[in-house]
Design a protein around this motif. Sequence first.
Motif, short mmCIF file in Angstrom:
data_model
loop_
_atom_site.label_atom_id
_atom_site.label_comp_id
_atom_site.label_asym_id
_atom_site.label_seq_id
_atom_site.Cartn_x
_atom_site.Cartn_y
_atom_site.Cartn_z
N ALA A 127 0.84 -1.21 0.00
CA ALA A 127 0.00 0.00 0.00
C ALA A 127 0.87 1.25 0.00
CB ALA A 127 -0.93 0.00 1.21
N TYR A 128 1.91 1.25 0.83
CA TYR A 128 2.83 2.40 0.86
C TYR A 128 3.61 2.50 -0.45
CZ TYR A 128 2.03 2.99 5.87
OH TYR A 128 1.46 3.23 7.11
N GLY A 129 4.05 1.34 -0.96
CA GLY A 129 4.82 1.34 -2.20
C GLY A 129 4.03 1.80 -3.39
N SER A 130 2.72 1.53 -3.40
CA SER A 130 1.89 1.95 -4.53
C SER A 130 1.86 3.46 -4.66
CB SER A 130 0.47 1.40 -4.38
OG SER A 130 -0.20 2.02 -3.29
N GLU A 131 1.93 4.15 -3.51
CA GLU A 131 1.97 5.61 -3.54
C GLU A 131 3.30 6.11 -4.09
OE1 GLU A 131 -0.72 8.01 -2.44
OE2 GLU A 131 -1.37 6.11 -3.31
N VAL A 132 4.36 5.36 -3.84
CA VAL A 132 5.68 5.69 -4.42
C VAL A 132 5.62 5.57 -5.94
CG1 VAL A 132 8.10 4.99 -4.56
CG2 VAL A 132 6.94 4.98 -2.35
N VAL A 133 5.01 4.47 -6.41
CA VAL A 133 4.87 4.24 -7.85
C VAL A 133 4.01 5.33 -8.48
CG1 VAL A 133 3.97 2.68 -9.62
CG2 VAL A 133 5.21 1.75 -7.65
N ARG A 134 2.89 5.62 -7.85
CA ARG A 134 1.97 6.64 -8.38
C ARG A 134 2.66 8.00 -8.47
NH1 ARG A 134 -2.19 10.27 -6.65
NH2 ARG A 134 -1.53 10.01 -4.48
N SER A 135 3.40 8.37 -7.44
CA SER A 135 4.09 9.66 -7.43
C SER A 135 5.16 9.73 -8.50
CB SER A 135 4.72 9.91 -6.05
OG SER A 135 3.72 9.95 -5.05
N ALA A 136 5.89 8.62 -8.68
CA ALA A 136 6.95 8.59 -9.69
C ALA A 136 6.38 8.72 -11.10
CB ALA A 136 7.77 7.31 -9.56
N ILE A 137 5.27 8.04 -11.35
CA ILE A 137 4.63 8.13 -12.67
C ILE A 137 4.12 9.55 -12.92
CG2 ILE A 137 2.64 7.36 -14.04
CD1 ILE A 137 3.01 4.59 -12.80
N MET A 138 3.55 10.16 -11.89
CA MET A 138 3.04 11.52 -12.03
C MET A 138 4.17 12.53 -12.28
SD MET A 138 0.06 11.66 -9.10
CE MET A 138 -0.29 13.40 -9.42
N ALA A 139 5.39 12.18 -11.83
CA ALA A 139 6.53 13.09 -11.99
C ALA A 139 7.11 13.07 -13.40
CB ALA A 139 7.62 12.74 -10.99
N ILE A 140 6.72 12.08 -14.22
CA ILE A 140 7.21 12.02 -15.60
C ILE A 140 6.56 13.16 -16.39
CG2 ILE A 140 7.38 10.62 -17.69
CD1 ILE A 140 8.95 9.52 -15.31
N PRO A 141 7.35 13.97 -17.08
CA PRO A 141 6.77 15.09 -17.85
C PRO A 141 5.71 14.62 -18.83
CG PRO A 141 9.16 15.28 -17.75
CD PRO A 141 8.82 13.94 -17.17
#
Length: 217
Positions: free
Chosen positions: A98-112
């Motif tokens: 659950a915590y890691g999914s937020e890491v993945v989501r944030s990283a994807i959102m950071a892609i231009p």
Amino acid sequence: MQTTWEYLAPLLQGAILTIEITILSLFAAFLLSLIVGIARFSKIKAVRFCMALYVEIFRGTSLLVQLFWLYFALPMLFDFRMSAFTVAIIALGLNYGAYGSEVVRSAIMAIPKGQTEAGIALNMTPWQRLRYIILPQAFVMMLPSFGNLQIELLKGTSLVYLITLSDLTYQGMILRSYDISKATFIFFMLLLIYFIMAQAMTLGIRALERKTSKGRL
């Protein structure tokens, strides 16, 4: 009087079980992180809602309660029992996934956004854009946070002795009950072994960071 080895041997035996639980639950957590993190961008509202609900439930409740619920409450409700080892892996995987999914989501959102638009211009499918453009870049950004999560997961395994698993913490508690005069030595050894395992994981993630960051600013 027991020798140092007679104290150390059961602690190392417990450390082996701790490492096994850590590795398997890390794999489960990482897999869940990717699936849930990507699914949070689904065009289907029901999928996004279910993924968000999962994240909020497992981030908003205690890992200890989750362990107890899966090991003690679930068999009472559904007459279905899993081994303590299986419960530990599932609970740790679900919690840290659950915590890691937020890491993945944030990283994807950071892609231009231009990266995705470039993939669309090249007539790439959504899967191709995700596989060849988004995830390779997002993975590099995920590594530091995933490194922190894996250390937290390792420390979280210290709770599994409460569901009867003979992990490192359990072995330390048993040794302490046999000889209270050696409590300081036993807990020092616990601290040292956990520290060594955490440092090994830290060195591994840093080596992976260096390897994946070659050729990048």
